[in-house]
Design a protein around this motif. Sequence first.
Motif, PDB file in Angstrom:
ATOM      1  N   ARG A  59      -4.674 -13.080 -33.434  1.00 27.56           N
ATOM      2  CA  ARG A  59      -3.564 -12.517 -32.517  1.00 27.56           C
ATOM      3  C   ARG A  59      -3.898 -12.080 -30.983  1.00 27.56           C
ATOM      4  NH1 ARG A  59      -1.102 -10.894 -37.004  1.00 27.56           N
ATOM      5  NH2 ARG A  59      -1.598  -8.956 -36.742  1.00 27.56           N
ATOM      6  N   ARG A  60      -5.069 -11.189 -31.168  1.00 26.69           N
ATOM      7  CA  ARG A  60      -5.767 -10.486 -30.013  1.00 26.69           C
ATOM      8  C   ARG A  60      -6.366 -11.633 -29.070  1.00 26.69           C
ATOM      9  NH1 ARG A  60      -6.768  -7.045 -25.870  1.00 26.69           N
ATOM     10  NH2 ARG A  60      -9.054  -6.500 -25.615  1.00 26.69           N
ATOM     11  N   THR A 103      -3.372 -13.558 -27.491  1.00 27.56           N
ATOM     12  CA  THR A 103      -2.538 -12.662 -26.568  1.00 27.56           C
ATOM     13  C   THR A 103      -3.409 -12.580 -25.202  1.00 27.56           C
ATOM     14  OG1 THR A 103      -1.473 -11.565 -28.327  1.00 27.56           O
ATOM     15  CG2 THR A 103      -1.697 -10.369 -25.996  1.00 27.56           C
ATOM     16  N   ARG A 158      -3.146 -16.171 -23.654  1.00 33.80           N
ATOM     17  CA  ARG A 158      -1.904 -16.523 -22.842  1.00 33.80           C
ATOM     18  C   ARG A 158      -1.708 -15.567 -21.550  1.00 33.80           C
ATOM     19  NH1 ARG A 158       2.754 -15.912 -21.070  1.00 33.80           N
ATOM     20  NH2 ARG A 158       4.860 -16.796 -22.074  1.00 33.80           N
ATOM     21  N   ALA A 159      -2.067 -14.173 -21.580  1.00 35.64           N
ATOM     22  CA  ALA A 159      -2.182 -13.342 -20.451  1.00 35.64           C
ATOM     23  C   ALA A 159      -2.976 -13.921 -19.276  1.00 35.64           C
ATOM     24  CB  ALA A 159      -2.550 -11.926 -20.813  1.00 35.64           C
ATOM     25  N   GLU A 216       1.814 -18.674 -18.587  1.00 35.38           N
ATOM     26  CA  GLU A 216       2.821 -19.412 -19.515  1.00 35.38           C
ATOM     27  C   GLU A 216       2.716 -20.951 -19.566  1.00 35.38           C
ATOM     28  OE1 GLU A 216       6.795 -19.778 -17.013  1.00 35.38           O
ATOM     29  OE2 GLU A 216       6.603 -18.171 -17.967  1.00 35.38           O
ATOM     30  N   GLU A 238       2.727 -17.408 -29.212  1.00 32.78           N
ATOM     31  CA  GLU A 238       2.847 -16.779 -27.894  1.00 32.78           C
ATOM     32  C   GLU A 238       3.563 -17.735 -26.949  1.00 32.78           C
ATOM     33  OE1 GLU A 238       1.446 -14.018 -26.364  1.00 32.78           O
ATOM     34  OE2 GLU A 238       0.957 -13.385 -28.452  1.00 32.78           O
TER      35      GLU A 238
END
Length: 146
Positions: free
Chosen positions: A53-54, A57, A60-61, A65, A93
Motif C-alpha cells: 500500500r505504501r 500511495t 500515485r502521489a 492521477e 489508489e
Amino acid sequence: FGPLPDHIFQRPIAAWQPLKPAPLPEEKSAPFKIGALELPMVTFEGRYDDGVRRLATLLRAHYGEALFPVVAVGETGDALGYGTDVLAALEAEGCSGHYFAHASGESFKRPDAFGKPEVLQAIAAAKCAGQRVVVVAVGGGVNGNA
C-alpha cells in the motif's frame, strides 16, 4: 514496390528524477546504481500489505492521477502473487493499468519477451488518453524488489 520511407520519431528525454520519499521507521535505504543511473531502493521491514500500500500511495502521489502503471513481473513473482498485489493496490489508489507477466531470468530480457503486442497496445492507448505510463518492475527472486 521499393523501400518505404523511414518512420522515426524523436522526443527529448527529461532528466531522471527518482522517487525519493522521506523514509518511515520501518524503511531502510538500500542505494543501488546501474552504471551512472541511481535507483533509490528501500527495504520495507513492516507488514507486507502495508508495504505494498505504501508503494502504491507513493507512486500515485509522485506521478499523479493520470498514472497508468504497467506492472511487469517475472514468473516467480507472478506465481507468488506479488504483481497482482501491487496492481490491486494501485487500482485502489484509482490507477488502473496493465499486468504483464514475463519469463524470469536475465536470458529473457530481450525484445521478443518484452515487446508483446498487448503490452504495446495498452501503452499506446494510455498515451493517447493522456495518461502517464510508468513501468513498475516487481521482483521476487534474488533481488526481492518492487
